[in-house]
Write an enzyme that holds these catalytic residues in place. Structure first.
Site, PDB file in Angstrom:
ATOM      1  N   SER A   1       7.998   7.810  -7.533  1.00 51.33           N
ATOM      2  CA  SER A   1       7.398   9.073  -7.491  1.00 51.33           C
ATOM      3  C   SER A   1       7.981  10.207  -8.229  1.00 51.33           C
ATOM      4  O   SER A   1       9.258  10.113  -8.234  1.00 51.33           O
ATOM      5  CB  SER A   1       7.131   9.351  -6.003  1.00 51.33           C
TER       6      SER A   1
ATOM      7  N   TYR B   1      10.536  11.442   2.387  1.00 50.25           N
ATOM      8  CA  TYR B   1       9.838  10.722   1.365  1.00 50.25           C
ATOM      9  C   TYR B   1      10.290  10.337   0.037  1.00 50.25           C
ATOM     10  O   TYR B   1      10.560   9.326  -0.351  1.00 50.25           O
ATOM     11  CB  TYR B   1       8.255  11.372   1.278  1.00 50.25           C
TER      12      TYR B   1
ATOM     13  N   LYS C   1      12.311   6.928  -1.963  1.00 48.16           N
ATOM     14  CA  LYS C   1      11.791   6.355  -3.291  1.00 48.16           C
ATOM     15  C   LYS C   1      13.014   6.108  -3.985  1.00 48.16           C
ATOM     16  O   LYS C   1      13.406   5.342  -5.032  1.00 48.16           O
ATOM     17  CB  LYS C   1      10.814   7.290  -4.054  1.00 48.16           C
TER      18      LYS C   1
HETATM   19  N1  LIG Z   1      -0.943   8.612  -4.554  1.00 51.58           N
HETATM   20  C1  LIG Z   1      -0.163   9.176  -5.359  1.00 51.58           C
HETATM   21  O1  LIG Z   1      -0.695  10.340  -5.948  1.00 51.58           O
HETATM   22  C2  LIG Z   1       1.123   8.783  -5.562  1.00 51.58           C
HETATM   23  C3  LIG Z   1       2.217   9.423  -6.301  1.00 51.58           C
HETATM   24  C4  LIG Z   1       3.738   8.798  -6.309  1.00 51.58           C
HETATM   25  C5  LIG Z   1       3.844   7.623  -5.768  1.00 51.58           C
HETATM   26  N2  LIG Z   1       3.064   6.707  -4.932  1.00 51.58           N
HETATM   27  C6  LIG Z   1       3.367   5.653  -4.398  1.00 51.58           C
HETATM   28  O2  LIG Z   1       2.883   4.987  -4.794  1.00 51.58           O
HETATM   29  C7  LIG Z   1       2.097   3.708  -3.728  1.00 51.58           C
HETATM   30  C8  LIG Z   1       0.854   3.583  -3.376  1.00 51.58           C
HETATM   31  O3  LIG Z   1       0.257   4.864  -3.031  1.00 51.58           O
HETATM   32  P1  LIG Z   1      -1.293   4.997  -2.721  1.00 51.58           P
HETATM   33  O4  LIG Z   1      -1.692   6.372  -2.751  1.00 51.58           O
HETATM   34  O5  LIG Z   1      -2.079   3.862  -3.034  1.00 51.58           O
HETATM   35  O6  LIG Z   1      -1.230   4.791  -0.858  1.00 51.58           O
HETATM   36  P2  LIG Z   1      -1.977   3.768   0.143  1.00 51.58           P
HETATM   37  O7  LIG Z   1      -1.579   4.474   1.320  1.00 51.58           O
HETATM   38  O8  LIG Z   1      -3.409   4.062  -0.444  1.00 51.58           O
HETATM   39  O9  LIG Z   1      -1.552   2.451  -0.189  1.00 51.58           O
HETATM   40  C9  LIG Z   1      -0.392   2.036   0.442  1.00 51.58           C
HETATM   41  C10 LIG Z   1      -0.593   0.732   1.095  1.00 51.58           C
HETATM   42  O10 LIG Z   1       0.515   0.128   1.675  1.00 51.58           O
HETATM   43  C11 LIG Z   1       0.049  -0.581   3.132  1.00 51.58           C
HETATM   44  N3  LIG Z   1       1.257  -0.610   3.807  1.00 51.58           N
HETATM   45  C12 LIG Z   1       2.007   0.544   4.218  1.00 51.58           C
HETATM   46  N4  LIG Z   1       2.948   0.360   4.907  1.00 51.58           N
HETATM   47  C13 LIG Z   1       2.921  -1.313   5.115  1.00 51.58           C
HETATM   48  C14 LIG Z   1       3.868  -2.222   5.692  1.00 51.58           C
HETATM   49  N5  LIG Z   1       4.792  -1.883   6.347  1.00 51.58           N
HETATM   50  N6  LIG Z   1       3.632  -3.396   5.065  1.00 51.58           N
HETATM   51  C15 LIG Z   1       2.624  -3.926   4.331  1.00 51.58           C
HETATM   52  N7  LIG Z   1       1.821  -3.053   3.750  1.00 51.58           N
HETATM   53  C16 LIG Z   1       1.925  -1.715   4.053  1.00 51.58           C
HETATM   54  C17 LIG Z   1      -1.053   0.106   3.381  1.00 51.58           C
HETATM   55  O11 LIG Z   1      -1.904  -0.104   4.325  1.00 51.58           O
HETATM   56  C18 LIG Z   1      -1.728   0.638   2.063  1.00 51.58           C
HETATM   57  O12 LIG Z   1      -2.712  -0.306   1.898  1.00 51.58           O
HETATM   58  C19 LIG Z   1       3.064   4.329  -2.565  1.00 51.58           C
HETATM   59  O13 LIG Z   1       4.430   3.371  -2.574  1.00 51.58           O
HETATM   60  C20 LIG Z   1       3.455   5.499  -2.843  1.00 51.58           C
HETATM   61  O14 LIG Z   1       4.544   6.221  -2.477  1.00 51.58           O
HETATM   62  C21 LIG Z   1       1.553   7.425  -4.829  1.00 51.58           C
END
Ligand SMILES: NC(=O)c1ccc[n+]([C@@H]2O[C@H](COP(=O)([O-])OP(=O)(O)OC[C@H]3O[C@@H](n4cnc5c(N)ncnc54)[C@H](O)[C@@H]3O)[C@@H](O)[C@H]2O)c1
Length: 350
Positions: free
Chosen positions: A122, A149, A153
């Protein structure tokens, strides 16, 4: 479901927002996405292109069984906790899932000889980090996460890099900027609960399905005083994962790459764009700054082009907003205000 020649890719968190879009892209490129997700925030309905294994990253035996059963050629690791605010009140939980969960995954990969990883990192690893307020951010910029958070990362990146050096794993950490938009098919989209992201919240406010939007801070050192962020279409993000998965890298390489458009839009510009798309102004109020919000987070995206041959194709703000709006009007799944039964179709007059 699996054709004889179809290689599997384990997609942790593949029931979530970015994971589901990447699973679709994997399917379109001839891979079988095997989703490992505990459904704590993801949706069963988002898993459409391969099997779902419901399991928790903290359960090493469950991960081990998933890998043994499906023999993936690679892992794309999205699973984790994502809410910055929650990380400030429950940092221990974030370290347990995002860091210790990643240790479990790396251990299982080493034990079973899976040698390729793409990791969801991130822009939160950078924080403000000593840049000028409007400077774009290259991968070499100082790392100064402003939240637990962001700490998790960065810690996960360090650990992955060490595993690459020690055991010949090859890994790419993609540092996403602000993921936004939805697949144009309408099959999948953003369904976070609670939703903390600007574009869906602004759309919900304009549609009258959500609270009026709060714009956090109007006195930043930016052209209109609001924060600048780099919005990248989720289908562009999905394409970056395919590029990172297939790029030719030597065994043991670790690369960290920004995934952003390289253009900044202020919160107020986003509010205006959503108002234009919906046809009514977004009801909003100006609130105080949030702790730890840098004035500007905009990628220098050159490394992604050099290493991965990737550049954003669909990340013009109006395209992102149009795709997000299509999804918010007709979400295929989701909770809270997105539940079709709870929706009021008429926009709130302002
Ligand atoms: N959305 C953004 O703008 C953004 C920006 C930077 C980084 N990220 C990173 O990208 C990744 C995905 O983000 P997203 O927006 O799709 O989030 P999201 O919450 O939609 O997806 C995360 C998924 O992980 C699953 N999960 C959580 N804890 C878990 C566990 N202990 N075991 C198994 N599954 C688990 C959740 O059920 C969910 O389906 C994350 O790692 C997030 O930190 C997202």
């Amino acid at each position: 479901m699996k054709a004889a020649s179809q290689p599997s890719v384990l997609v942790t968190g593949g029931a979530g927002y970015i994971g589901a879009h990447t699973a679709k892209a994997l399917h379109e490129r001839g891979f079988l996405p095997v989703v490992f997700d505990d459904l704590s925030s993801g949706s069963r309905e988002a898993v459409r292109w391969g099997p779902l294994i419901q399991g928790d990253l903290r359960d090493r035996a469950a991960l081990s069984e998933a890998v043994a059963t499906h023999q993936p050629v690679a892992v794309i690791h999205f699973a984790g906790l994502i809410e910055v605010g929650r990380s400030t009140v429950s940092p221990d939980l974030f370290w347990e899932v995002n860091v210790a969960g990643t240790v479990n995954l790396l251990t299982v990969m080493r034990e079973q000889g899976v040698e390729r990883l793409v990791f969801s990192s991130s822009a939160a690893v950078y924080g403000q980090g000593g840049r000028g307020p409007l400077e774009t951010i290259a991968e070499t910029a100082d790392k100064a996460p402003a939240s637990p958070y962001g700490d998790t990362k960065l810690a996960a990146e360090w650990m992955i890099a060490a595993q690459c050096r020690a055991h010949g794993l090859t890994a790419v950490a993609l540092r996403y900027f602000n993921a936004a938009g939805a697949d144009p098919s309408g099959l999948i989209g953003e369904a976070h609960e609670p939703e903390t992201h600007l574009i869906p919240l602004a759309i919900a406010a304009a549609l009258g399905d959500g609270k009026p939007l709060t714009v956090f801070g109007h006195d930043f050192d930016t052209p209109d005083g609001a924060c600048l962020r780099d919005y990248v279409h989720v289908t562009d993000l999905a394409a970056a994962h395919l590029a990172a998965l297939t790029v030719d890298l030597p065994a043991g390489a670790f690369e960290a790459v920004n995934v952003g458009s390289g253009r900044g839009h202020s919160v107020l510009q986003v509010v205006e764009a959503v108002g234009r798309a919906v046809g009514v102004p977004v009801p909003h109020a100006i609130g105080p700054r949030r702790a730890g919000d840098p004035p500007s987070l905009v990628a220098d995206p050159r490394r992604a082009r050099e290493l991965l041959g990737w550049a954003a194709q669909h990340s013009a703000l109006d395209e992102i907003v149009a795709d997000a709006l299509r999804w918010e009007r007709e979400p295929a799944y989701g909770a809270g205000h997105r539940d079709p039964a709870n929706r009021r179709r008429s926009p709130t007059p302002v």
